[in-house]
Write a protein that holds these residues in place. Structure first.
Motif, PDB file in Angstrom:
ATOM      1  N   VAL A 124     -31.786 -31.619  -1.609  1.00 43.73           N
ATOM      2  CA  VAL A 124     -32.718 -30.355  -2.017  1.00 43.73           C
ATOM      3  C   VAL A 124     -34.106 -30.477  -1.433  1.00 43.73           C
ATOM      4  N   VAL A 125     -34.744 -29.520  -0.490  1.00 46.22           N
ATOM      5  CA  VAL A 125     -35.960 -29.479  -0.127  1.00 46.22           C
ATOM      6  C   VAL A 125     -36.706 -28.374  -0.965  1.00 46.22           C
ATOM      7  N   ARG A 126     -37.707 -29.059  -1.502  1.00 39.37           N
ATOM      8  CA  ARG A 126     -38.585 -28.271  -2.552  1.00 39.37           C
ATOM      9  C   ARG A 126     -39.848 -27.908  -1.804  1.00 39.37           C
ATOM     10  N   ASP A 127     -40.315 -27.984  -0.587  1.00 44.70           N
ATOM     11  CA  ASP A 127     -41.402 -27.578  -0.420  1.00 44.70           C
ATOM     12  C   ASP A 127     -41.766 -26.066  -0.026  1.00 44.70           C
ATOM     13  N   LYS A 128     -40.502 -25.228   0.225  1.00 37.94           N
ATOM     14  CA  LYS A 128     -40.834 -23.804   0.216  1.00 37.94           C
ATOM     15  C   LYS A 128     -39.526 -23.305  -0.106  1.00 37.94           C
ATOM     16  N   PRO A 129     -39.414 -22.172  -0.803  1.00 37.91           N
ATOM     17  CA  PRO A 129     -37.994 -21.617  -1.236  1.00 37.91           C
ATOM     18  C   PRO A 129     -37.513 -21.001  -0.022  1.00 37.91           C
ATOM     19  N   ILE A 130     -36.212 -21.112   0.010  1.00 42.11           N
ATOM     20  CA  ILE A 130     -35.296 -20.362   1.197  1.00 42.11           C
ATOM     21  C   ILE A 130     -35.422 -18.810   0.874  1.00 42.11           C
ATOM     22  N   LEU A 131     -35.018 -18.786  -0.542  1.00 39.26           N
ATOM     23  CA  LEU A 131     -34.813 -17.324  -1.138  1.00 39.26           C
ATOM     24  C   LEU A 131     -35.669 -17.107  -2.148  1.00 39.26           C
ATOM     25  N   GLU A 132     -36.641 -16.056  -2.436  1.00 38.82           N
ATOM     26  CA  GLU A 132     -37.502 -15.743  -3.493  1.00 38.82           C
ATOM     27  C   GLU A 132     -37.164 -14.432  -3.901  1.00 38.82           C
ATOM     28  N   VAL A 133     -36.869 -14.207  -5.201  1.00 32.51           N
ATOM     29  CA  VAL A 133     -36.571 -12.878  -5.815  1.00 32.51           C
ATOM     30  C   VAL A 133     -37.670 -12.654  -6.929  1.00 32.51           C
ATOM     31  N   ARG A 134     -38.145 -11.497  -6.713  1.00 34.59           N
ATOM     32  CA  ARG A 134     -39.499 -10.957  -7.456  1.00 34.59           C
ATOM     33  C   ARG A 134     -39.072  -9.764  -8.087  1.00 34.59           C
ATOM     34  N   ASN A 135     -39.110  -9.615  -9.265  1.00 37.41           N
ATOM     35  CA  ASN A 135     -38.949  -8.434 -10.209  1.00 37.41           C
ATOM     36  C   ASN A 135     -37.941  -7.568  -9.708  1.00 37.41           C
ATOM     37  N   LEU A 136     -36.763  -8.158  -9.489  1.00 41.96           N
ATOM     38  CA  LEU A 136     -35.750  -7.244  -8.978  1.00 41.96           C
ATOM     39  C   LEU A 136     -35.211  -6.433 -10.062  1.00 41.96           C
ATOM     40  N   THR A 137     -34.881  -4.917  -9.654  1.00 44.06           N
ATOM     41  CA  THR A 137     -34.637  -4.189 -10.821  1.00 44.06           C
ATOM     42  C   THR A 137     -33.595  -3.237 -10.267  1.00 44.06           C
ATOM     43  N   LYS A 138     -32.535  -3.090 -10.762  1.00 40.66           N
ATOM     44  CA  LYS A 138     -31.505  -2.115 -10.606  1.00 40.66           C
ATOM     45  C   LYS A 138     -31.059  -1.196 -11.939  1.00 40.66           C
ATOM     46  N   ARG A 139     -31.150   0.002 -11.684  1.00 36.73           N
ATOM     47  CA  ARG A 139     -30.386   0.900 -12.593  1.00 36.73           C
ATOM     48  C   ARG A 139     -29.574   1.891 -12.022  1.00 36.73           C
ATOM     49  N   PHE A 140     -28.509   2.250 -12.931  1.00 33.56           N
ATOM     50  CA  PHE A 140     -27.614   3.179 -12.442  1.00 33.56           C
ATOM     51  C   PHE A 140     -27.544   4.525 -13.339  1.00 33.56           C
ATOM     52  N   GLU A 141     -27.776   5.727 -12.714  1.00 33.35           N
ATOM     53  CA  GLU A 141     -27.884   6.819 -13.433  1.00 33.35           C
ATOM     54  C   GLU A 141     -26.933   7.533 -14.095  1.00 33.35           C
ATOM     55  N   ILE A 142     -26.838   7.972 -15.330  1.00 30.13           N
ATOM     56  CA  ILE A 142     -25.951   8.631 -16.032  1.00 30.13           C
ATOM     57  C   ILE A 142     -26.260  10.069 -16.021  1.00 30.13           C
ATOM     58  N   ILE A 167     -25.601  -3.132  -2.503  1.00 31.26           N
ATOM     59  CA  ILE A 167     -26.266  -1.875  -3.368  1.00 31.26           C
ATOM     60  C   ILE A 167     -27.723  -2.129  -3.248  1.00 31.26           C
ATOM     61  N   GLU A 168     -28.362  -0.838  -3.088  1.00 32.78           N
ATOM     62  CA  GLU A 168     -29.792  -0.989  -2.975  1.00 32.78           C
ATOM     63  C   GLU A 168     -30.398  -1.276  -4.163  1.00 32.78           C
ATOM     64  N   PRO A 169     -31.505  -2.191  -4.253  1.00 30.05           N
ATOM     65  CA  PRO A 169     -32.314  -2.306  -5.621  1.00 30.05           C
ATOM     66  C   PRO A 169     -33.218  -1.270  -5.695  1.00 30.05           C
ATOM     67  N   ASP A 170     -33.556  -0.734  -6.874  1.00 27.93           N
ATOM     68  CA  ASP A 170     -34.780   0.288  -7.001  1.00 27.93           C
ATOM     69  C   ASP A 170     -35.934  -0.156  -7.078  1.00 27.93           C
ATOM     70  N   SER A 171     -36.280  -1.515  -7.372  1.00 23.18           N
ATOM     71  CA  SER A 171     -37.651  -1.905  -7.152  1.00 23.18           C
ATOM     72  C   SER A 171     -37.572  -3.377  -6.963  1.00 23.18           C
ATOM     73  N   GLY A 172     -38.769  -4.220  -6.753  1.00 22.85           N
ATOM     74  CA  GLY A 172     -38.856  -5.633  -6.448  1.00 22.85           C
ATOM     75  C   GLY A 172     -38.489  -6.126  -5.185  1.00 22.85           C
ATOM     76  N   SER A 173     -38.742  -7.330  -5.036  1.00 15.77           N
ATOM     77  CA  SER A 173     -38.650  -7.924  -3.619  1.00 15.77           C
ATOM     78  C   SER A 173     -37.724  -9.112  -3.641  1.00 15.77           C
TER      79      SER A 173
END
Length: 607
Positions: A301-319, A368-374
């Motif tokens: 494990v290389v802990r100097d910098k993340p290879i994947l960063e997920v921030r405030n990922l949000t996904k909602r499906f409308e009814i 699937i496309e997230p609604d918000s977040g990065s």
């Protein structure tokens, strides 16, 4: 009821020298050979073995559900004092569902989607019992209550698709028990279920057995389940019965190498306390039936910098509902999820079906496309990429799906399937693609000559290896593995996980490992994130989360894991029978942002 208590009681079922053969190209090929065992009144006997060992063919032979003409059953199958193999078909129909009932592995394929669950259970009663439709309805509601289905009377007229997997399996149990059979055959009834639902079903079978005195023949490949439920165990290997005895004897004093190998491949929750890093599984040798020694995986494990960063990922499906399709609510599938993943690391996302873990994986891949977040991979925000750039970025992030057969095109050879993404991304010529295919097949433990075969010519474990080879062909940095081993037998699962660990070490891969199997997660993870109702409720180093779980839901998941200890067999864990709460919220609902407290270094728990 123990083996000693049942010794002098006439068995409900006695199978003597059962041999089942199938007609292959005009020749009879035996797939089950000279199997003998008995089931006493009120006793549970487990038949255990891997796919292809002959355990399900044994159960179908007992029920005489194999196709006539292409199958041949020899020996004796005595139900009380009658040989089922000598009964004419019209007599056998009176036995099935009445004196002997069967629960199948996948309830959705056993329940008719066009009929309500109440009608389907009532049909079993009306076929075998002299009662009116009103009496059958009342008895069906009693049975639904008995198998702990909430609001049974109001759910009589609902269709199978309205029920969760665990509730559908309860319906199947209610249907099987409708005529109060002497013998219940349960064929892998918990294999595809979440760990908490599996715990509920096992507790339910124990309770119903005590109340009704039913004998149970339980077929499974999960030794943890065997320890929880079986009085006696029959171990099958390649169509033969290799060991039979009291379950405690099998577990503590198993003599056959294959029995010991099966037991050594069972991940035991809590067994990783003395290990800092992921641990390879001991693997069964198919020739000798023996297993090797587990080895700790070197840390890369290389802990100097993340290879994947997920921030405030949000996904909602409308009814939408009503005549004009008015927005009536939303499914909050993923809600403000954040985490990092480092090169060479395995972060596991765990939780029950419906918690949002698979949606998280798909949103990261932008399937699937997230609604918000990065979502940032190697410093590049995936949300900001256009289609061409995203296509290029997918070389760095690949996904392995749960069902390898559904992931592979049946009309393409596996060589073509592995080469396709390599050629689509213009990473080399056709000649170079052939060399890559050969190299990838070797890496996943297969041989280059297999490239010309089609997916149906491989086993489930081999197909999953092919999917891993296809993902690796693009030389990715991150692999999202979505329930990639959940449907595999214990020893095949061990082989595939070992392969993933070996590849992680040699190629410095980062894995986002999505699973509901807590014992496997403990074995393979560096860090663990627990998801509930679309949110991460606990995240931290594997040792911290498993050694000091803080959130109630994490504790519930761990309490539901089967313990491979037959001395605890009569215990009922009484796993809460409530289902995962609904993630559906009103259209005007505003989600509150979670606050986390730090329990120890990197170990965070939602408030």
């Amino acid at each position: 009821m123990t083996n000693i208590e049942t010794r002098n009681i006439a068995p409900v079922l006695s199978v003597q020298n059962l041999t089942t053969s199938f007609n292959v190209d005009g020749e009879w090929k035996p797939v089950v050979r000279n199997v003998s065992f008995s089931v006493a009144p009120g006793e549970t006997v487990a038949i255990v073995g891997e796919s292809g060992s002959g355990k399900s063919v044994t159960s179908l032979s007992i029920m005489r559900l194999l196709q006539e003409g292409t199958s041949r059953i020899e020996g004796k199958i005595m139900l009380d004092d009658r040989d089922l193999l000598s009964l004419p078909e019209h007599e056998m129909r009176k036995v099935r569902g009445n004196e002997v009932s069967m629960i199948f592995q996948e309830p959705m394929t056993s329940l008719n989607p066009l009929f309500t669950i109440g009608d389907q259970i009532s049909e079993a009663l009306l076929c075998h019992k002299p009662m009116s439709a009103a009496e059958a309805r009342a008895e069906t509601i009693r049975l639904l209550d008995k198998v702990r289905i909430p609001s049974a009377a109001s759910r009589f007229d609902e269709y199978p698709h309205r029920f969760s997997g665990g509730m559908r399996q309860r319906v199947m149990i209610a249907m099987a028990l409708a005529s109060r059979p002497k013998l219940l055959i349960a064929d892998e009834p918990t294999t595809a279920l979440d760990v908490t639902v599996q715990g509920q079903i096992l507790d339910l079978i124990k309770i119903l057995q005590e109340e009704e005195g039913t004998s149970v023949l339980f077929i499974t490949h999960d030794m943890g389940v065997v320890a929880e439920i079986a009085d006696r165990t029959v171990v099958m290997y390649r169509g033969e019965q290799v060991e039979t005895g009291a379950t405690a004897d099998i577990f503590h004093r198993g003599r056959h190498p294959y029995t010991r190998a099966l037991l050594s491949a069972v991940p035991v929750l809590g067994s990783m306390q003395k290990y800092e890093r992921p641990l390879r599984f001991p693997v069964v040798n198919n020739t000798t039936g023996q297993s090797d020694t587990p080895v700790e995986v070197p840390d890369t494990v290389v802990r100097d910098k993340p290879i994947l960063e997920v921030r405030n990922l949000t996904k909602r499906f409308e009814i939408h509902s009503g005549l004009f399709g008015r927005l009536s609510g939303r499914v909050h599938a993923v809600e403000n999820v954040s985490f990092d993943l480092f090169a060479g690391e395995t972060l596991s996302l765990v939780g029950e079906s419906g918690c949002g873990k698979s949606t998280t994986g798909r949103a990261i891949m932008r399937l699937i496309e997230p609604d918000s977040g990065s979502v940032t991979v190697e410093g590049r925000d995936l949300q900001a990429l256009d289609k061409r750039q995203m296509r290029e970025m997918r070389k760095s992030v690949q996904m392995i799906f749960q069902d390898p057969f559904a992931s592979l095109n049946p009309r393409m050879t596996v060589g073509q399937a592995i080469a396709e993404p390599y050629l689509e991304h213009r990473m080399g010529t056709s000649k170079e693609a052939k060399e890559v295919v050969a190299d990838m097949l070797r890496k996943v433990g297969l041989t280059p000559d297999m490239a010309s075969r089609y997916p149906h010519e491989f086993s489930g474990g081999q197909r999953q290896r092919i999917c891993i080879a296809r993902a690796l062909a693009l030389q990715p940095k991150v692999i999202v593995a979505d329930e990639s081993v959940s449907a595999l037998d214990v020893s095949i699962k061990a082989q595939v996980i070992n392969l993933m660990l070996d590849l992680q070490h040699s190629l410095n891969l980062a894995f986002l490992f999505i699973s509901h199997d807590m014992a496997v997660v403990e074995r393979v993870s560096h860090r663990v994130a627990v998801m509930y109702l679309g949110e991460i409720v606990e995240i931290g180093p594997r040792a911290a989360v498993f050694g000091n779980p803080q959130h109630d839901y994490t504790k519930k998941l761990m309490a539901a894991v089967p313990v491979p200890d037959p001395d605890r067999r009569r215990e009922k864990r009484m796993v809460a029978s409530d289902e995962l709460r609904s993630p559906i919220r009103p259209a005007d609902y505003i989600a509150t942002r979670r606050e986390y407290r730090e329990v120890s270094a990197g170990h965070l728990v939602a408030q």
